[in-house]
Design a protein around this motif. Structure first.
Motif, PDB file in Angstrom:
ATOM      1  N   ARG A  63      -7.913  10.388   6.035  1.00 21.92           N
ATOM      2  CA  ARG A  63      -7.539   8.991   6.268  1.00 21.92           C
ATOM      3  C   ARG A  63      -8.411   8.115   5.364  1.00 21.92           C
ATOM      4  N   PHE A 117      -3.946   3.229  -1.070  1.00 26.57           N
ATOM      5  CA  PHE A 117      -3.286   4.341  -0.387  1.00 26.57           C
ATOM      6  C   PHE A 117      -3.790   4.452   1.052  1.00 26.57           C
ATOM      7  N   ASN A 118      -2.901   4.897   1.935  1.00 26.94           N
ATOM      8  CA  ASN A 118      -3.291   5.150   3.322  1.00 26.94           C
ATOM      9  C   ASN A 118      -4.067   6.445   3.454  1.00 26.94           C
ATOM     10  N   TYR A 119      -3.707   7.435   2.632  1.00 25.16           N
ATOM     11  CA  TYR A 119      -4.314   8.759   2.749  1.00 25.16           C
ATOM     12  C   TYR A 119      -4.633   9.314   1.360  1.00 25.16           C
ATOM     13  N   MET A 176       0.836  -1.192   0.000  1.00 19.06           N
ATOM     14  CA  MET A 176       0.000   0.000   0.000  1.00 19.06           C
ATOM     15  C   MET A 176       0.876   1.249   0.000  1.00 19.06           C
ATOM     16  N   GLN A 177       0.555   2.197  -0.870  1.00 16.62           N
ATOM     17  CA  GLN A 177       1.317   3.436  -0.939  1.00 16.62           C
ATOM     18  C   GLN A 177       0.851   4.417   0.139  1.00 16.62           C
ATOM     19  N   GLN A 178       1.709   5.399   0.417  1.00 15.55           N
ATOM     20  CA  GLN A 178       1.415   6.298   1.525  1.00 15.55           C
ATOM     21  C   GLN A 178       0.227   7.217   1.236  1.00 15.55           C
ATOM     22  N   ALA A 179       0.247   7.910   0.102  1.00 15.69           N
ATOM     23  CA  ALA A 179      -0.805   8.897  -0.172  1.00 15.69           C
ATOM     24  C   ALA A 179      -0.919   9.155  -1.660  1.00 15.69           C
ATOM     25  N   ASP A 181      -9.025   4.817   4.877  1.00 15.12           N
ATOM     26  CA  ASP A 181      -9.888   3.752   5.395  1.00 15.12           C
ATOM     27  C   ASP A 181     -11.096   4.325   6.121  1.00 15.12           C
ATOM     28  N   GLU A 189      -0.090  10.990  10.186  1.00 24.35           N
ATOM     29  CA  GLU A 189       0.686   9.860  10.702  1.00 24.35           C
ATOM     30  C   GLU A 189       1.094  10.055  12.160  1.00 24.35           C
ATOM     31  N   PRO A 211      -3.212   8.639  15.201  1.00 26.02           N
ATOM     32  CA  PRO A 211      -4.236   7.854  14.490  1.00 26.02           C
ATOM     33  C   PRO A 211      -5.655   8.367  14.692  1.00 26.02           C
TER      34      PRO A 211
END
Length: 332
Positions: A176, A80-82, A1-4, A178, A105, A108
């Motif tokens: 975020r 992506f996380n964000y 998974m990529q950061q953003a 998710d 980051e 949370p």
């Protein structure tokens, strides 16, 4: 998974893409994705010819701000996380994106982050959409540090801090991923306007916080979708604001607030009439009927009966602005 990922929603915005996308590509650490809402103006041809490295998610029709983002981000879910949601009419500079992701980051419980947003027409002043961080008052009226109703403050460094806010601006906000998906994304019934205030309220109801950081700034043109004087925008703002209150407040809190809003919004319609803006006056009335006959269902988690409407406390922005004459956030 990529950061953003930096995600731009576009509808017939070729001019804005030509003006601002090169800067976004040049100054951003994270990959850029453009969601196209069925443009017919050459936007897609421009993206494919000039920016082949920009990922394109294309739809054959215009789903609005809310539907366009929901469908486009569904294509990115799990990658992506964000997400950094960015209007196509925003100018960015060096190191604008990474600090927002670093804030997410760092904790949370932070759901969304907004930078300082300045006006493209006069960068010495704040922008209408988001300015120095957004709040809602005790009756649900939105306002910002740096912008109360039509009064815009000059940027003198007074909001270079980092603070908790009620909402982060859809012109530029990091969220975020998710959490965005788990709460259903933007409410598509809104179509456009106040959808970011609504989702941020849902973030806060779920136990998260929203943050403004003044160390980062972007510049926003604004009014690319609808003019601020458009009766259609008046309708969407009033209707969506009522929907937002009906969704996010327990019934016992909502009813007395709605009674006050009927009186105050009737006064607003009267002011429009006196100014000769008949279409705007009718838009206010239509907004209330639309709310009463098609109120959206509450979404997500249980409503918190004791949760305050705003992190700023019990403020009546109408009283402070019109009765006390307070035109700046710092004077409230």
């Amino acid at each position: 998974m990529q950061q953003a990922a930096i995600v731009i929603l576009n509808f017939n915005g070729e001019k804005m893409l030509r003006q601002f996308l090169p800067g976004v590509c040049a100054y951003s650490k994270f990959p850029v994705v453009v969601i196209d809402n069925g443009s017919t103006d050459g936007s897609v041809d421009y993206l494919q010819a000039i920016h082949p490295n920009v990922r394109l998610v294309f739809f054959s029709q215009n789903f609005g701000f809310t539907g366009g983002y929901n469908r486009g981000l569904a294509e990115l879910e799990g990658e992506f996380n964000y997400y950094i949601l960015l209007n196509s009419d925003v100018e960015v500079g060096p190191n604008w994106d990474e600090p927002m992701v670093q804030v997410l980051e760092s904790n949370p419980k932070i759901a969304s982050v907004q930078p300082k947003i300045l006006s493209f027409q006069d960068p010495s002043h704040f922008d209408y959409a988001g300015a120095g961080g957004g709040f809602v008052d005790s009756l649900g009226y939105p306002y910002c540090r740096g912008r109360i109703f039509q009064d815009i403050e000059k940027d003198l460094g007074q909001y270079d801090d980092s603070v908790l806010v009620d909402w982060t601006s859809g012109a530029c906000m990091a969220v975020r991923a998710d959490l965005y998906h788990s709460l259903g994304g933007f409410d598509e019934r809104f179509f456009a306007h106040m959808e970011e205030i609504d989702i941020c309220w849902r973030f806060r109801r779920a136990g998260y916080i929203c943050v403004y950081i003044g160390a980062v700034s972007v510049v926003h043109v604004g009014g690319a979708t609808l003019s601020r004087t458009s009766p259609r925008k008046t309708f969407l703002n009033f209707r969506n604001n009522l929907w937002m209150l009906g969704k996010n407040l327990p019934l016992g809190k909502f009813i007395p607030i709605y009674i006050c809003r009927v009186a105050l919004d009737a006064l607003a319609a009267l002011v429009f009439l006196v100014r000769g803006s008949i279409a705007d006056a009718l838009a206010v009335v239509k907004a209330h009927f639309a709310f009463l006959f098609s109120r959206p269902a509450r979404q997500g988690m249980e409503l918190a009966k004791n949760q305050p409407i705003s992190v700023a406390g019990k403020i009546s922005i109408l009283f402070d602005y019109y009765i006390r004459g307070k035109k700046k956030y710092g004077d409230i």
